[in-house]
Motif scaffolding. Structure first.
Motif, PDB file in Angstrom:
ATOM      1  N   TYR A   1       3.093 -12.209   4.585  1.00  0.00           N
ATOM      2  CA  TYR A   1       2.279 -12.842   5.627  1.00  0.00           C
ATOM      3  C   TYR A   1       1.912 -14.267   5.219  1.00  0.00           C
ATOM      4  CZ  TYR A   1      -1.821 -11.752   2.686  1.00  0.00           C
ATOM      5  OH  TYR A   1      -2.721 -11.668   1.653  1.00  0.00           O
TER       6      TYR A   1
ATOM      7  N   THR B   1       1.144   3.775   1.661  1.00  0.00           N
ATOM      8  CA  THR B   1       1.488   4.335   2.972  1.00  0.00           C
ATOM      9  C   THR B   1       2.344   3.410   3.827  1.00  0.00           C
ATOM     10  OG1 THR B   1      -0.570   3.382   3.724  1.00  0.00           O
ATOM     11  CG2 THR B   1      -0.612   5.728   3.164  1.00  0.00           C
TER      12      THR B   1
ATOM     13  N   PHE C   1       5.140  -5.910   2.991  1.00  0.00           N
ATOM     14  CA  PHE C   1       5.308  -6.946   4.012  1.00  0.00           C
ATOM     15  C   PHE C   1       4.839  -8.278   3.462  1.00  0.00           C
ATOM     16  CE2 PHE C   1       1.040  -5.288   4.469  1.00  0.00           C
ATOM     17  CZ  PHE C   1       0.259  -6.410   4.724  1.00  0.00           C
TER      18      PHE C   1
ATOM     19  N   GLU D   1     -10.562 -12.815   9.531  1.00  0.00           N
ATOM     20  CA  GLU D   1     -11.938 -12.493   9.141  1.00  0.00           C
ATOM     21  C   GLU D   1     -12.701 -13.783   8.918  1.00  0.00           C
ATOM     22  OE1 GLU D   1     -12.527 -10.727   5.135  1.00  0.00           O
ATOM     23  OE2 GLU D   1     -10.393 -11.038   4.807  1.00  0.00           O
TER      24      GLU D   1
ATOM     25  N   LEU E   1     -14.162  -4.120  11.420  1.00  0.00           N
ATOM     26  CA  LEU E   1     -14.841  -3.826  10.158  1.00  0.00           C
ATOM     27  C   LEU E   1     -15.824  -4.959   9.845  1.00  0.00           C
ATOM     28  CD1 LEU E   1     -14.058  -1.637   7.926  1.00  0.00           C
ATOM     29  CD2 LEU E   1     -13.100  -3.562   6.691  1.00  0.00           C
TER      30      LEU E   1
ATOM     31  N   THR F   1      -8.833   4.150   0.722  1.00  0.00           N
ATOM     32  CA  THR F   1      -9.027   4.651   2.093  1.00  0.00           C
ATOM     33  C   THR F   1      -9.336   6.146   2.015  1.00  0.00           C
ATOM     34  OG1 THR F   1      -6.712   5.264   2.397  1.00  0.00           O
ATOM     35  CG2 THR F   1      -7.314   2.994   2.967  1.00  0.00           C
TER      36      THR F   1
ATOM     37  N   LYS G   1      -9.287   1.962  13.887  1.00  0.00           N
ATOM     38  CA  LYS G   1      -8.053   2.672  13.564  1.00  0.00           C
ATOM     39  C   LYS G   1      -8.214   3.449  12.251  1.00  0.00           C
ATOM     40  CE  LYS G   1      -3.271   1.181  13.176  1.00  0.00           C
ATOM     41  NZ  LYS G   1      -2.400   0.006  13.111  1.00  0.00           N
TER      42      LYS G   1
ATOM     43  N   ILE H   1     -13.563  -1.650  -1.144  1.00  0.00           N
ATOM     44  CA  ILE H   1     -12.731  -2.864  -1.214  1.00  0.00           C
ATOM     45  C   ILE H   1     -13.132  -3.633  -2.465  1.00  0.00           C
ATOM     46  CG2 ILE H   1     -12.103  -5.021  -0.039  1.00  0.00           C
ATOM     47  CD1 ILE H   1     -13.133  -3.712   2.583  1.00  0.00           C
TER      48      ILE H   1
ATOM     49  N   VAL I   1     -11.218   2.490   5.654  1.00  0.00           N
ATOM     50  CA  VAL I   1     -11.404   1.949   4.290  1.00  0.00           C
ATOM     51  C   VAL I   1     -12.722   2.469   3.745  1.00  0.00           C
ATOM     52  CG1 VAL I   1     -11.377  -0.147   2.917  1.00  0.00           C
ATOM     53  CG2 VAL I   1     -10.532  -0.209   5.224  1.00  0.00           C
TER      54      VAL I   1
ATOM     55  N   PRO J   1      -6.299   5.335   8.836  1.00  0.00           N
ATOM     56  CA  PRO J   1      -7.399   5.800   7.986  1.00  0.00           C
ATOM     57  C   PRO J   1      -8.458   4.718   7.763  1.00  0.00           C
ATOM     58  CG  PRO J   1      -5.528   5.194   6.626  1.00  0.00           C
ATOM     59  CD  PRO J   1      -5.083   5.050   8.058  1.00  0.00           C
TER      60      PRO J   1
ATOM     61  N   PHE K   1       0.883  -1.171   0.000  1.00  0.00           N
ATOM     62  CA  PHE K   1       0.000   0.000   0.000  1.00  0.00           C
ATOM     63  C   PHE K   1       0.914   1.213   0.000  1.00  0.00           C
ATOM     64  CE2 PHE K   1      -3.821   2.497   1.412  1.00  0.00           C
ATOM     65  CZ  PHE K   1      -4.649   2.014   0.424  1.00  0.00           C
TER      66      PHE K   1
END
Ligand code: HEM
Length: 170
Positions: free
Chosen positions: A45, A39, A43, A77, A100, A154, A127, A134, A131, A129, A37
């Motif tokens: 995962y 910002t 990473f 999720e 969310l 976002t 938290k 999507i 969303v 910013p 992203f």
């Protein structure tokens, strides 16, 4: 396969869900997923996915992400995938551990599912910013691997890819 509770026998897949039967199973990231992203630092995962049914005209899913080195749980999720009978119209209903809750809608075409957010709700202290939109694409590749791509917009960034991951069936 998830237990159907009082009914101990393995239920038959509801015929309504046949167009999404390629999603069923337990899947493990292979290789690790890529997070991006504008910002944030890129990473990686790990993610474990369970997609099952109990004979109802819907699929049950859970996506559980882990840190690749420490194995610490990260994003999680779970929810349901529904198909409007006799159409290729799909609804994806998800609750995320970040606070969310979202509904995405779209279409299944062959072994590809494309969906976009229809409504997003969040807890009052989520938290920033936040969303705003999507989109996701799931695809079963010719090598039998499941692939997921997630993009988001976002309050500070336009629609950009956040996740790309492939899973092998385990
Ligand atoms: C950051 C949304 C799934 C890992 C973020 C941010 C948002 C977001 C809004 C903050 C962006 C910013 O600061 O500009 C989502 C949504 C997801 C999702 C809507 C699912 C649809 C995941 C998954 C992982 C993940 C599966 C895997 C571990 C991260 C990380 C960050 C992040 C590491 C940066 C640190 C942080 O803010 O916690 N995500 N995310 N996200 N996301 Fe996701």
């Amino acid at each position: 396969m998830a237990s159907s509770g009082a009914n101990a026998e393995t239920p038959q897949l509801n015929p309504v869900m046949e167009p999404l039967s390629w999603m069923l199973g337990t899947w493990l990231s292979d290789p690790p997923g890529d997070g991006t992203f504008p910002t944030m630092k890129p990473f990686q995962y790990l993610e474990e996915v369970h997609i099952s049914h109990v004979g109802q005209p819907m699929l049950n899913f859970s996506f559980n992400a882990f840190h690749p080195d420490t194995r610490k749980p990260m994003h999680r999720e779970c929810g349901f995938i529904r198909l409007k009978p006799d159409t290729n119209k799909v609804a994806f209903i998800s609750a995320q551990n970040t606070g969310l809750v979202e509904v995405e809608e779209g279409e299944v075409n062959g072994q590809e599912l494309s969906i976009a957010s229809h409504s997003i709700a969040r807890i009052s202290f989520a938290k920033k910013p936040h969303v705003e939109q999507i989109t996701r694409k799931f695809r079963l590749n010719s090598d039998g691997k499941l692939e997921q791509t997630v993009s988001m917009a976002t309050t500070t960034q336009p629609m950009t890819q956040h996740l790309h991951i492939t899973y092998k069936k385990v």
